[in-house]
Design a protein around this motif. Structure first.
Motif, PDB file in Angstrom:
ATOM      1  N   LYS A   1      43.896  52.495  56.611  1.00 19.38           N
ATOM      2  CA  LYS A   1      42.750  53.046  55.879  1.00 19.38           C
ATOM      3  C   LYS A   1      41.783  51.935  55.495  1.00 19.38           C
ATOM      4  O   LYS A   1      42.187  50.803  55.237  1.00 19.38           O
ATOM      5  CB  LYS A   1      43.217  53.762  54.606  1.00 19.38           C
ATOM      6  N   THR A   2      40.508  52.271  55.452  1.00 24.81           N
ATOM      7  CA  THR A   2      39.496  51.348  54.947  1.00 24.81           C
ATOM      8  C   THR A   2      39.360  51.565  53.447  1.00 24.81           C
ATOM      9  O   THR A   2      39.034  52.668  53.000  1.00 24.81           O
ATOM     10  CB  THR A   2      38.144  51.571  55.639  1.00 24.81           C
ATOM     11  N   VAL A   3      39.643  50.517  52.685  1.00 30.16           N
ATOM     12  CA  VAL A   3      39.686  50.634  51.230  1.00 30.16           C
ATOM     13  C   VAL A   3      39.084  49.393  50.583  1.00 30.16           C
ATOM     14  O   VAL A   3      38.874  48.360  51.219  1.00 30.16           O
ATOM     15  CB  VAL A   3      41.135  50.799  50.724  1.00 30.16           C
ATOM     16  N   THR A   4      38.838  49.514  49.285  1.00 31.88           N
ATOM     17  CA  THR A   4      38.457  48.367  48.478  1.00 31.88           C
ATOM     18  C   THR A   4      39.339  48.340  47.244  1.00 31.88           C
ATOM     19  O   THR A   4      40.271  49.135  47.094  1.00 31.88           O
ATOM     20  CB  THR A   4      36.964  48.412  48.114  1.00 31.88           C
ATOM     21  N   GLY A   5      39.063  47.422  46.335  1.00 30.19           N
ATOM     22  CA  GLY A   5      39.838  47.234  45.118  1.00 30.19           C
ATOM     23  C   GLY A   5      39.491  45.860  44.578  1.00 30.19           C
ATOM     24  O   GLY A   5      38.678  45.139  45.163  1.00 30.19           O
ATOM     25  N   PHE A   6      40.093  45.471  43.480  1.00 28.35           N
ATOM     26  CA  PHE A   6      39.751  44.190  42.857  1.00 28.35           C
ATOM     27  C   PHE A   6      39.920  43.060  43.863  1.00 28.35           C
ATOM     28  O   PHE A   6      40.982  42.873  44.444  1.00 28.35           O
ATOM     29  CB  PHE A   6      40.638  43.960  41.634  1.00 28.35           C
ATOM     30  N   ALA A   7      38.854  42.303  44.070  1.00 32.11           N
ATOM     31  CA  ALA A   7      38.798  41.321  45.152  1.00 32.11           C
ATOM     32  C   ALA A   7      39.370  39.968  44.747  1.00 32.11           C
ATOM     33  O   ALA A   7      39.366  39.593  43.566  1.00 32.11           O
ATOM     34  CB  ALA A   7      37.354  41.144  45.605  1.00 32.11           C
ATOM     35  N   ASN A   8      39.812  39.209  45.729  1.00 33.88           N
ATOM     36  CA  ASN A   8      40.322  37.865  45.464  1.00 33.88           C
ATOM     37  C   ASN A   8      39.277  36.988  44.779  1.00 33.88           C
ATOM     38  O   ASN A   8      39.605  36.197  43.894  1.00 33.88           O
ATOM     39  CB  ASN A   8      40.776  37.200  46.764  1.00 33.88           C
ATOM     40  N   VAL A   9      38.022  37.124  45.196  1.00 32.26           N
ATOM     41  CA  VAL A   9      36.963  36.315  44.596  1.00 32.26           C
ATOM     42  C   VAL A   9      36.816  36.636  43.117  1.00 32.26           C
ATOM     43  O   VAL A   9      36.477  35.756  42.304  1.00 32.26           O
ATOM     44  CB  VAL A   9      35.632  36.514  45.356  1.00 32.26           C
ATOM     45  N   GLU A  10      37.111  37.873  42.741  1.00 30.71           N
ATOM     46  CA  GLU A  10      37.063  38.266  41.327  1.00 30.71           C
ATOM     47  C   GLU A  10      38.298  37.783  40.572  1.00 30.71           C
ATOM     48  O   GLU A  10      38.201  37.382  39.391  1.00 30.71           O
ATOM     49  CB  GLU A  10      36.870  39.775  41.226  1.00 30.71           C
ATOM     50  N   GLU A  11      39.453  37.806  41.226  1.00 31.03           N
ATOM     51  CA  GLU A  11      40.651  37.230  40.614  1.00 31.03           C
ATOM     52  C   GLU A  11      40.461  35.728  40.383  1.00 31.03           C
ATOM     53  O   GLU A  11      40.846  35.186  39.329  1.00 31.03           O
ATOM     54  CB  GLU A  11      41.886  37.468  41.492  1.00 31.03           C
ATOM     55  N   ASP A  12      39.849  35.052  41.356  1.00 35.48           N
ATOM     56  CA  ASP A  12      39.573  33.618  41.210  1.00 35.48           C
ATOM     57  C   ASP A  12      38.662  33.365  40.009  1.00 35.48           C
ATOM     58  O   ASP A  12      38.888  32.439  39.224  1.00 35.48           O
ATOM     59  CB  ASP A  12      38.914  33.062  42.471  1.00 35.48           C
ATOM     60  N   PHE A  13      37.627  34.183  39.887  1.00 34.05           N
ATOM     61  CA  PHE A  13      36.678  34.040  38.781  1.00 34.05           C
ATOM     62  C   PHE A  13      37.399  34.201  37.443  1.00 34.05           C
ATOM     63  O   PHE A  13      37.200  33.405  36.510  1.00 34.05           O
ATOM     64  CB  PHE A  13      35.570  35.079  38.914  1.00 34.05           C
TER      65      PHE A  13
ATOM     66  N   VAL B   1      37.833  45.956  52.384  1.00 34.79           N
ATOM     67  CA  VAL B   1      36.440  45.520  52.365  1.00 34.79           C
ATOM     68  C   VAL B   1      35.978  45.383  50.915  1.00 34.79           C
ATOM     69  O   VAL B   1      36.543  46.004  50.010  1.00 34.79           O
ATOM     70  CB  VAL B   1      35.518  46.507  53.119  1.00 34.79           C
ATOM     71  N   GLN B   2      34.941  44.568  50.697  1.00 36.35           N
ATOM     72  CA  GLN B   2      34.386  44.419  49.361  1.00 36.35           C
ATOM     73  C   GLN B   2      32.927  44.002  49.467  1.00 36.35           C
ATOM     74  O   GLN B   2      32.476  43.543  50.506  1.00 36.35           O
ATOM     75  CB  GLN B   2      35.192  43.420  48.526  1.00 36.35           C
TER      76      GLN B   2
END
Length: 256
Positions: free
Chosen positions: A173-185, A219-220
């Motif tokens: 499935k094509t999905v999104t969710g909390f992104a790694n770049v946001e976890e890094d931030f 995707v994000q």
């Protein structure tokens, strides 16, 4: 059963949406109390209410739920001070009462609702592994062809949701969710201010990494950008700034 099946959606009554928020939990990485995120409840609720939908708030265990402190517009950090929709929700007694007395997911009858939304916050990352009723209801909504949605860290449910075939629901499935770049931030922020020692992460695992590992096309839209995406009857939102976008895609999927 498809979204157009007259047995699943009665056009003569208002659409009905179940929103699930997390029960209070304790972070295993920091020891802090964690909960749901206000905007991920209030913003979708507001959008659905404007369409005349009937909305019921559930939690895995039922009862009183508490939000992550920084999601409260009144928190001294000021992080969410501009969130007027959540502010209005918090200060509307009848709405606040819904959070103080959520219904348990075990009482959620799939046939009674047209869509399911699982909100995020930090608590899902620590509590959804054992939320087996929620896992089953999420899959039941999806396999019945009804709109099934999660946003931000609420997409943690996809780490555990398996179809009746035994396959992971999110696979392919094509999905999104909390992104790694946001976890890094987020990690860098607590390190910079000395809230946590450098190298100690806020989250025990990462949405983006795990969903990719389970075979999803993740995707994000970039750091803190509101974003939601639909793949069939599965709808996911990226993070806490994506509540309105997620609701908009759900409303479109419901044909309203």
């Amino acid at each position: 059963m498809s979204l157009k099946d007259p047995n699943s959606v009665n056009s003569k009554r208002p659409k009905r949406v179940a929103i699930v928020i997390a029960n209070p939990a304790t972070s295993t990485t920091t020891g802090w109390p964690v909960g749901f995120w206000w905007s991920e409840l209030a913003h979708p609720y507001h959008a659905f209410a404007e369409k005349g939908y009937q909305v019921t708030i559930f939690s895995p265990d039922g009862g009183q739920c508490k939000a992550d402190a920084m999601s409260d517009p009144n928190d001294p950090s000021g992080y969410s001070s501009g969130d007027l929709i959540s502010q209005g929700f918090i200060h509307t007694e009848s709405l606040r009462a819904l959070v103080d007395n959520t219904k348990p997911v075990s009482a959620l009858n799939v046939a009674d609702y047209d869509a399911l939304v699982v909100a995020g916050g930090q608590a899902p990352m620590f509590s959804f592994e054992n939320a087996t009723d929620l896992q089953r209801k999420f899959v039941a909504f999806y396999e019945s062809g009804k709109v099934t949605s999660a946003l931000c860290h609420g997409t943690a449910i996809l780490r555990y949701a398996k179809l009746s075939t035994g396959e992971y629901l999110v696979s392919g499935k094509t999905v999104t969710g909390f992104a790694n770049v946001e976890e890094d931030f987020a990690d860098n922020a607590v390190w910079e201010y000395g809230i946590l020692p450098r190298g100690q992460h806020l989250m025990p695992w990462r949405i983006e990494d795990e969903l990719k590992e389970l075979g999803a096309n993740y995707v994000q839209a970039g750091l803190w950008r509101g974003f939601a995406i639909r793949d069939g009857n599965l709808i996911t939102g990226q993070q806490n700034f994506s509540g309105a976008e997620t609701a908009s895609v759900i409303i479109e999927a419901l044909g309203e």
